[in-house]
Design a protein around this motif. Sequence first.
Motif, PDB file in Angstrom:
ATOM      1  N   HIS A  74     -63.683  -7.827 -56.500  1.00 19.34           N
ATOM      2  CA  HIS A  74     -63.682  -9.103 -55.790  1.00 19.34           C
ATOM      3  C   HIS A  74     -62.232  -9.580 -55.702  1.00 19.34           C
ATOM      4  N   ASN A  75     -61.976 -10.527 -54.833  1.00 22.60           N
ATOM      5  CA  ASN A  75     -60.599 -10.893 -54.495  1.00 22.60           C
ATOM      6  C   ASN A  75     -59.771 -11.354 -55.680  1.00 22.60           C
ATOM      7  N   ASN A  76     -60.396 -12.031 -56.628  1.00 24.02           N
ATOM      8  CA  ASN A  76     -59.643 -12.576 -57.759  1.00 24.02           C
ATOM      9  C   ASN A  76     -59.523 -11.613 -58.936  1.00 24.02           C
ATOM     10  N   SER A  77     -60.038 -10.425 -58.770  1.00 25.29           N
ATOM     11  CA  SER A  77     -60.008  -9.461 -59.874  1.00 25.29           C
ATOM     12  C   SER A  77     -58.611  -8.880 -60.051  1.00 25.29           C
ATOM     13  N   HIS A  78     -58.212  -8.708 -61.294  1.00 30.40           N
ATOM     14  CA  HIS A  78     -56.946  -8.050 -61.601  1.00 30.40           C
ATOM     15  C   HIS A  78     -57.144  -6.711 -62.297  1.00 30.40           C
ATOM     16  N   SER A  79     -58.329  -6.499 -62.868  1.00 25.39           N
ATOM     17  CA  SER A  79     -58.572  -5.302 -63.677  1.00 25.39           C
ATOM     18  C   SER A  79     -59.706  -4.427 -63.170  1.00 25.39           C
ATOM     19  N   TRP A  80     -60.567  -4.956 -62.305  1.00 28.67           N
ATOM     20  CA  TRP A  80     -61.772  -4.227 -61.912  1.00 28.67           C
ATOM     21  C   TRP A  80     -61.679  -3.770 -60.463  1.00 28.67           C
ATOM     22  N   PHE A  81     -61.949  -2.483 -60.278  1.00 34.22           N
ATOM     23  CA  PHE A  81     -61.820  -1.851 -58.965  1.00 34.22           C
ATOM     24  C   PHE A  81     -63.042  -0.990 -58.682  1.00 34.22           C
ATOM     25  N   ARG A  82     -63.260  -0.701 -57.413  1.00 34.77           N
ATOM     26  CA  ARG A  82     -64.350   0.190 -57.005  1.00 34.77           C
ATOM     27  C   ARG A  82     -63.823   1.631 -57.019  1.00 34.77           C
ATOM     28  N   THR A  83     -63.622   2.125 -58.206  1.00 40.20           N
ATOM     29  CA  THR A  83     -62.949   3.408 -58.391  1.00 40.20           C
ATOM     30  C   THR A  83     -63.905   4.575 -58.180  1.00 40.20           C
ATOM     31  N   ASP A  84     -63.457   5.540 -57.413  1.00 37.39           N
ATOM     32  CA  ASP A  84     -64.192   6.785 -57.238  1.00 37.39           C
ATOM     33  C   ASP A  84     -63.540   7.841 -58.126  1.00 37.39           C
ATOM     34  N   PRO A  85     -64.297   8.471 -59.016  1.00 34.38           N
ATOM     35  CA  PRO A  85     -63.687   9.448 -59.932  1.00 34.38           C
ATOM     36  C   PRO A  85     -62.955  10.581 -59.236  1.00 34.38           C
ATOM     37  N   HIS A  86     -63.364  10.914 -58.013  1.00 32.91           N
ATOM     38  CA  HIS A  86     -62.717  12.015 -57.298  1.00 32.91           C
ATOM     39  C   HIS A  86     -61.282  11.685 -56.900  1.00 32.91           C
ATOM     40  N   MET A  87     -60.874  10.438 -57.080  1.00 33.94           N
ATOM     41  CA  MET A  87     -59.506  10.054 -56.765  1.00 33.94           C
ATOM     42  C   MET A  87     -58.573  10.171 -57.972  1.00 33.94           C
ATOM     43  N   LEU A  88     -59.023  10.792 -59.043  1.00 33.52           N
ATOM     44  CA  LEU A  88     -58.191  10.880 -60.243  1.00 33.52           C
ATOM     45  C   LEU A  88     -56.882  11.614 -59.984  1.00 33.52           C
ATOM     46  N   GLU A  89     -56.875  12.538 -59.046  1.00 28.90           N
ATOM     47  CA  GLU A  89     -55.628  13.255 -58.753  1.00 28.90           C
ATOM     48  C   GLU A  89     -54.548  12.304 -58.249  1.00 28.90           C
ATOM     49  N   LEU A  90     -54.949  11.304 -57.457  1.00 27.83           N
ATOM     50  CA  LEU A  90     -53.993  10.288 -57.006  1.00 27.83           C
ATOM     51  C   LEU A  90     -53.569   9.402 -58.168  1.00 27.83           C
ATOM     52  N   ILE A  91     -54.560   8.962 -58.947  1.00 27.27           N
ATOM     53  CA  ILE A  91     -54.278   8.064 -60.075  1.00 27.27           C
ATOM     54  C   ILE A  91     -53.304   8.724 -61.040  1.00 27.27           C
ATOM     55  N   PHE A  92     -53.554   9.961 -61.378  1.00 21.18           N
ATOM     56  CA  PHE A  92     -52.718  10.671 -62.341  1.00 21.18           C
ATOM     57  C   PHE A  92     -51.318  10.899 -61.779  1.00 21.18           C
ATOM     58  N   HIS A  93     -51.240  11.270 -60.502  1.00 19.10           N
ATOM     59  CA  HIS A  93     -49.947  11.502 -59.856  1.00 19.10           C
ATOM     60  C   HIS A  93     -49.100  10.235 -59.909  1.00 19.10           C
ATOM     61  N   ARG A  94     -49.719   9.110 -59.541  1.00 24.47           N
ATOM     62  CA  ARG A  94     -48.974   7.847 -59.533  1.00 24.47           C
ATOM     63  C   ARG A  94     -48.515   7.463 -60.939  1.00 24.47           C
ATOM     64  N   ARG A  95     -49.392   7.649 -61.910  1.00 23.14           N
ATOM     65  CA  ARG A  95     -49.034   7.305 -63.285  1.00 23.14           C
ATOM     66  C   ARG A  95     -47.948   8.232 -63.838  1.00 23.14           C
ATOM     67  N   LEU A  96     -48.005   9.486 -63.468  1.00 20.87           N
ATOM     68  CA  LEU A  96     -47.019  10.418 -64.003  1.00 20.87           C
ATOM     69  C   LEU A  96     -45.615  10.101 -63.493  1.00 20.87           C
ATOM     70  N   LEU A  97     -45.541   9.468 -62.332  1.00 22.73           N
ATOM     71  CA  LEU A  97     -44.236   9.074 -61.808  1.00 22.73           C
ATOM     72  C   LEU A  97     -43.589   7.987 -62.669  1.00 22.73           C
ATOM     73  N   GLU A  98     -44.372   7.339 -63.536  1.00 22.36           N
ATOM     74  CA  GLU A  98     -43.844   6.344 -64.469  1.00 22.36           C
ATOM     75  C   GLU A  98     -43.533   6.941 -65.842  1.00 22.36           C
ATOM     76  N   TYR A  99     -43.845   8.208 -66.016  1.00 18.12           N
ATOM     77  CA  TYR A  99     -43.626   8.844 -67.310  1.00 18.12           C
ATOM     78  C   TYR A  99     -42.135   8.812 -67.642  1.00 18.12           C
ATOM     79  N   PRO A 100     -41.769   8.357 -68.834  1.00 19.20           N
ATOM     80  CA  PRO A 100     -40.341   8.151 -69.133  1.00 19.20           C
ATOM     81  C   PRO A 100     -39.530   9.430 -69.287  1.00 19.20           C
ATOM     82  N   CYS A 101     -40.200  10.546 -69.537  1.00 20.63           N
ATOM     83  CA  CYS A 101     -39.460  11.780 -69.816  1.00 20.63           C
ATOM     84  C   CYS A 101     -39.560  12.768 -68.665  1.00 20.63           C
ATOM     85  N   LEU A 102     -39.292  12.288 -67.444  1.00 19.57           N
ATOM     86  CA  LEU A 102     -39.222  13.177 -66.290  1.00 19.57           C
ATOM     87  C   LEU A 102     -37.812  13.748 -66.174  1.00 19.57           C
TER      88      LEU A 102
END
Length: 438
Positions: A74-102
């Motif tokens: 919903h519009n005011n949500s900050h933590s809850w999303f309609r997440t599809d598990p098949h999108m984990l490759e995107l989620i992981f890719h984006r998070r890995l770009l924040e990994y401090p030891c690249l």
Amino acid sequence: MPPPLLLPLILTLLITSTPTISQDLETECTDQWIYIRQLPSIFNLDLLTNCSQYQTFDNFCPYISNHGLGLKTHNNSHSWFRTDPHMLELIFHRRLLEYPCLTNDPSMASAVYVPYYAGIDALKYLYGQEQNFSFLHGLELYDHIRNVDAPEIWNRHNGHDHFLIMARPAWDFSQPLSNDPPIWGTSFLELQEFYNVTALTFETRAYPFQEMGIPYPTSFHPPNLALFNSWVTRVRRSRRDTLMLFAGGGGISNNPNVRRSIRLECENSTSLRNESYGYSNLCNFVDCSNGVCEHDPIRFMKPMLQASFCLQPPGDTPTRRSTFDAILAGCIPVFFEELSAKLQYGWHLPEAEYEEFSVFIPKEDVVFKGLKIVDVLTSIPRAQVRRMREKVIEMLPRVIYRKHGSSLGMRAKKDAVDIAIEGTLQRIKSRLQEVEVQ
């Protein structure tokens, strides 16, 4: 031209895909450096532009937004999303770009990440026009990283230091090459070219060494510690009026199976005197048939918050996303076969601790020997149930995927990505040591 909803994702990936090494990290990152292979966009971002083309698979365009987290519930949500598990490759890719030891230098990397969206690329073989050519899945990628783009990176350890995310169960990538005509799945994990690569999947097979299980994403992705702690407080204070809950589908056929047994027991539990067990309701069934719960956490999270135990029977495959939804709700998981979790998620749910946070009931005893799940669960002392719930809450951070760009306080808690990276680095290190000995 990609759809407008993809532009923020593509822009972020292009801007942040070239890491910069901080001098302050050189000592801290010893044996933890990761190099990200620079793949052509045909192996990741271009695949997202086909998000609506598979007629027998859901249009996944809405779930690409927020770097794979999906739209907000919903519009005011900050933590809850309609997440599809098949999108984990995107989620992981984006998070890995924040990994401090690249590192930009592959020669100093302890591990090499391949940002290939394997599960999304598999759709053309599973649901598209190329079903009869599923044995080709992965060969173009192999040719690129082995022969075209800096082959010395691969040759240094013959791929033993490479890893990738595959956002589907391993069974979907393990069709034998000998199948003619092909049946369900692709043959990616059957290709000898990838035998040395570590594949992180939702569900592993029982025998191949290259696969490791990581949690299905839930819909909860807190950006800061305050929102995370607020949820934990709600979980801990929630009134558990229901003994057990099953959120799922199936079990409607006359063939004996554990889901059918659960449904029948749940229906019959209404005739029992619940007061004698200390619960106002012995069993709650949330019908998630036809995928109605997949992108709507409101349907099942509130009932899970009200239940002491959440039943996790196997379905088409042994594992379930619901296991991690239950942990998120502080609902003690009940497993019916060991391949559902105990033999899958050794990094995130240590095998030695299973009796502390879960219950195991052999499905054969339920289906063929008449064992009642209610009898097993009500025999557990209430004090033990409270201890088990506290253990579930303690493990909660390990199975969530926090939001990218989260606050420093939230990053101090190791989440599913942090633990997967740690496990991958250790696994690759051990594997390389074994190869050297050989």
